[in-house]
Scaffold this active site. Sequence first.
Site, short mmCIF file in Angstrom:
data_model
loop_
_atom_site.label_atom_id
_atom_site.label_comp_id
_atom_site.label_asym_id
_atom_site.label_seq_id
_atom_site.Cartn_x
_atom_site.Cartn_y
_atom_site.Cartn_z
N GLY A 1 0.77 -1.24 0.00
CA GLY A 1 0.00 0.00 0.00
C GLY A 1 0.80 1.28 0.00
N GLU B 1 4.34 4.27 5.75
CA GLU B 1 3.12 3.45 5.76
C GLU B 1 1.99 4.21 5.08
OE1 GLU B 1 1.66 0.76 5.58
OE2 GLU B 1 1.63 -0.08 7.60
N ASP B 2 1.09 3.46 4.46
CA ASP B 2 -0.05 4.09 3.79
C ASP B 2 -1.11 4.57 4.79
OD1 ASP B 2 -0.83 1.49 4.44
OD2 ASP B 2 -1.73 1.07 2.49
N ASP C 1 -4.37 2.24 11.22
CA ASP C 1 -5.73 1.92 11.63
C ASP C 1 -5.71 1.64 13.13
OD1 ASP C 1 -8.40 0.94 11.75
OD2 ASP C 1 -8.25 0.13 9.75
N PHE D 1 -13.83 3.10 4.47
CA PHE D 1 -13.00 2.21 3.68
C PHE D 1 -12.49 3.00 2.49
CE2 PHE D 1 -12.12 -2.40 3.02
CZ PHE D 1 -11.26 -2.23 1.96
#
Length: 179
Positions: A43, A98-99, A102, A151
Amino acid sequence: MHPDCERILLTEQQLKTRIKEVAELVNKDFADKTPIIVSILKGSVIFCADLIRSLTMPVELEFMVVSSYGSGTVSSGKLKIKKDVERNIDGKDIIIVEDIIDSGFTLANLKALLLERGAKSVKIVTLLNKVARREYDIVPDYNCFDIEDEFVIGYGLDYNEIYRSLPYIGILKRSVYES
């Protein structure tokens, strides 16, 4: 806009502008260093490429594939390293790219692991930060955008390995992943 997108959350121009701003912060903090950039695949690859083109210091580049999800959509509670860095990081400054953050499980554990392996420092640069989903005490050192709990796809982020090539960040229609 792709027909599977509910709406565009971040435009291509917003992404480019903010990544350059964040790169300037990294440039100031690492001006006299040669950090190892560790891009978390898959990602972050597009974000990482754009970020490092805006960095002015020399960098080394490594890739890792890490996961805590296995085959499901709920964390397994264990960090799985599918591809590791290829060089010794002892005494090195590491910048994890990092993309999206979460729950924070993967990055909290990855940062601890790299420090345990002898990294001099470990900083985190993230494109997207979902603060509402955070379960672990991890805060990115550099963050492009805080986003709502949706999402998201595009600009490297996927659903079932598609949508990565979209030049923007979009919100995926629920009908696509709930059917």
